[in-house]
Design an enzyme around this catalytic site. Structure first.
Site, PDB file in Angstrom:
ATOM      1  N   GLY A   6       0.834  -1.201   0.000  1.00 36.56           N
ATOM      2  CA  GLY A   6       0.000   0.000   0.000  1.00 36.56           C
ATOM      3  C   GLY A   6       0.860   1.239   0.000  1.00 36.56           C
ATOM      4  N   THR A   7       0.269   2.354  -0.403  1.00 33.92           N
ATOM      5  CA  THR A   7       0.994   3.621  -0.450  1.00 33.92           C
ATOM      6  C   THR A   7       0.185   4.704   0.250  1.00 33.92           C
ATOM      7  OG1 THR A   7       0.011   4.267  -2.575  1.00 33.92           O
ATOM      8  CG2 THR A   7       2.074   3.026  -2.649  1.00 33.92           C
ATOM      9  N   GLY A   8       0.882   5.772   0.644  1.00 35.99           N
ATOM     10  CA  GLY A   8       0.221   6.904   1.292  1.00 35.99           C
ATOM     11  C   GLY A   8       1.013   8.165   1.041  1.00 35.99           C
TER      12      GLY A   8
ATOM     13  N   GLY B 203       4.789   7.785   2.437  1.00 35.63           N
ATOM     14  CA  GLY B 203       5.638   6.680   2.008  1.00 35.63           C
ATOM     15  C   GLY B 203       4.798   5.496   1.597  1.00 35.63           C
ATOM     16  N   ARG B 204       5.288   4.299   1.936  1.00 36.83           N
ATOM     17  CA  ARG B 204       4.552   3.106   1.528  1.00 36.83           C
ATOM     18  C   ARG B 204       4.793   1.956   2.496  1.00 36.83           C
ATOM     19  NH1 ARG B 204       5.613   1.595  -4.194  1.00 36.83           N
ATOM     20  NH2 ARG B 204       5.289   3.824  -4.487  1.00 36.83           N
ATOM     21  N   VAL B 205       3.986   0.921   2.333  1.00 34.39           N
ATOM     22  CA  VAL B 205       4.113  -0.285   3.157  1.00 34.39           C
ATOM     23  C   VAL B 205       4.503  -1.442   2.242  1.00 34.39           C
ATOM     24  CG1 VAL B 205       2.962  -1.890   4.717  1.00 34.39           C
ATOM     25  CG2 VAL B 205       2.368   0.545   4.783  1.00 34.39           C
TER      26      VAL B 205
ATOM     27  N   ASP C 131      -9.840   7.939  12.620  1.00 31.33           N
ATOM     28  CA  ASP C 131      -9.756   7.700  11.179  1.00 31.33           C
ATOM     29  C   ASP C 131     -10.299   6.327  10.797  1.00 31.33           C
ATOM     30  OD1 ASP C 131      -9.221   8.517   8.573  1.00 31.33           O
ATOM     31  OD2 ASP C 131      -7.185   7.704   8.588  1.00 31.33           O
TER      32      ASP C 131
ATOM     33  N   LYS D 161     -12.203   3.731   8.856  1.00 29.13           N
ATOM     34  CA  LYS D 161     -12.757   3.553   7.521  1.00 29.13           C
ATOM     35  C   LYS D 161     -12.373   2.148   7.078  1.00 29.13           C
ATOM     36  CE  LYS D 161      -8.753   6.045   5.581  1.00 29.13           C
ATOM     37  NZ  LYS D 161      -8.329   7.179   4.743  1.00 29.13           N
TER      38      LYS D 161
ATOM     39  N   ASN E 248      -8.743   0.995   6.650  1.00 32.43           N
ATOM     40  CA  ASN E 248      -7.868   0.853   7.814  1.00 32.43           C
ATOM     41  C   ASN E 248      -8.208  -0.365   8.670  1.00 32.43           C
ATOM     42  OD1 ASN E 248      -6.392   3.081   7.093  1.00 32.43           O
ATOM     43  ND2 ASN E 248      -7.425   4.485   8.490  1.00 32.43           N
TER      44      ASN E 248
ATOM     45  N   ASP F 179      -2.933   1.776  10.882  1.00 31.87           N
ATOM     46  CA  ASP F 179      -2.708   3.185  10.570  1.00 31.87           C
ATOM     47  C   ASP F 179      -3.164   4.100  11.709  1.00 31.87           C
ATOM     48  OD1 ASP F 179      -2.176   5.641   9.507  1.00 31.87           O
ATOM     49  OD2 ASP F 179      -3.146   5.260   7.575  1.00 31.87           O
TER      50      ASP F 179
ATOM     51  N   THR G  10     -11.311  11.350   7.238  1.00 33.39           N
ATOM     52  CA  THR G  10     -11.728  11.164   5.855  1.00 33.39           C
ATOM     53  C   THR G  10     -13.144  11.709   5.717  1.00 33.39           C
ATOM     54  OG1 THR G  10     -10.352   9.186   5.720  1.00 33.39           O
ATOM     55  CG2 THR G  10     -12.061   9.439   4.036  1.00 33.39           C
TER      56      THR G  10
END
Length: 319
Positions: free
Chosen positions: A17-19, A22-24, A133, A135, A138, A151, A168
């Site tokens: 995953g990305t954000g 950065g990323r996982v 957060d 959703k 997550n 997260d 969100t």
């Protein structure tokens, strides 16, 4: 207990995953063969966007929490460009992808998931941690079908109230939008949104225009589709309440009002937290380290080799 990691001890593999920061990626610990999720955060971006305190708070919360329905931190390290959080690898993908695949859940499945979220928040709130957060993206699905909350970038330890506008759009509680200060009740509002979304297949305040979403939230304007479970509808109405003095989870009995609601009448909470209830959906995982339940992402950068972080002033890992 989270330990110091060394990147050279890991075989770093594909992106999960990305954000924004950065990323996982999934990584394998060479010595043990254990798979972990390695979350990398760009220091430059964190500093530029003034998120240092948020990241430090996330690191602290991950170190002090331990619950079967939370993603646990395995370790941490840093190099000149990135911070790295080694997290528990949860192989079943996220609830968002699964919900979109099946459309919506029946009442029993939604109730079991909602029960787990209730226990997540009850635990976090007992430590004065608000999550802020919730959703489907997550919520990760474990190999046994149970959920894991991930997260903690917006999570915060709060004694009374805080004023940061975050979250969100579809899930933000009205008191956050009004900027009058918010506290634990924001999480119970998001539980109401998630319950609605699991049973209807769409969130209650959905709109293409974020401003119209906010208007609907502030008016608490939504409609239930036909065939929406009557008991679940009752609970949603007790959670999606603008008046905090009437919102379930924020009354005298706190989470007990939710746990004793008639939608959960047949749920044994001890059996749930001990994972003794068979989940309606268990992800197919042909091998350890299987990542087939995650979307493919292009790898836009390679990880730099780890350096000794003992003298790196960016974050004190022992604080």
């Amino acid at each position: 207990m989270a330990q110091a990691l060394k990147l050279e001890d890991l075989e770093i593999m594909r992106t999960l995953g990305t954000g924004a920061f950065g990323r996982v990626k999934i990584a394998r610990v060479k010595a043990t063969g254990e798979f972990i999720a390695l979350k990398s955060l760009k220091k430059q971006h964190i500093i530029r966007t003034k998120q240092v305190d948020h990241v430090a708070s996330e690191h602290h919360i991950l170190r002090i929490t331990n619950h079967p329905f939370l993603v646990n931190m395995k370790g941490f390290c840093q190099d000149p460009s990135y911070l790295y959080f080694g997290m528990e690898f949860v192989p079943g993908g996220d609830l968002f992808t699964y919900l979109r695949k099946v459309g919506k859940f029946d009442s029993t499945q939604a109730m079991l998931f909602a029960g787990q979220i209730t226990l997540m928040f009850e635990y976090l709130h007992s430590m004065n941690i608000i999550y802020r957060d919730l959703k489907p993206e997550n919520l990760l699905i474990s190999a046994d079908g149970y959920l894991k909350l991930t997260d903690f970038g917006f999570a915060k330890i709060v004694e009374e109230r805080t004023y940061t506008l975050c979250g969100t759009p579809e899930y933000i509680a009205p008191e956050v939008l009004l900027n009058k200060g918010h506290y634990k009740p924001v999480d119970w509002w998001t539980l109401g949104v998630i319950i609605y979304e699991m049973l209807a297949g769409i969130d209650p305040f959905n709109d293409d225009d974020p401003m119209l979403i906010y208007q609907k939230i502030l008016k608490c304007k939504y409609q239930f589709p036909r065939n929406f479970d009557a008991h679940a509808k009752s609970l949603v109405k007790h959670l999606l309440v603008i008046d905090l003095s009437k919102r379930y989870g924020n009354l005298k009995k706190k989470a007990e009002d939710i746990k004793r609601h008639r939608w959960f009448k047949n749920l044994d909470w001890n059996e749930l937290v001990n994972k003794n209830i068979k989940m309606p959906y268990v992800p197919f995982l042909p091998s350890a380290g299987d990542t087939s339940h995650f979307v493919d992402y292009p790898d836009s950068y390679s990880n730099a080799p780890a350096l000794n972080s003992a003298h790196d002033p960016f974050i004190n890992w022992n604080s």
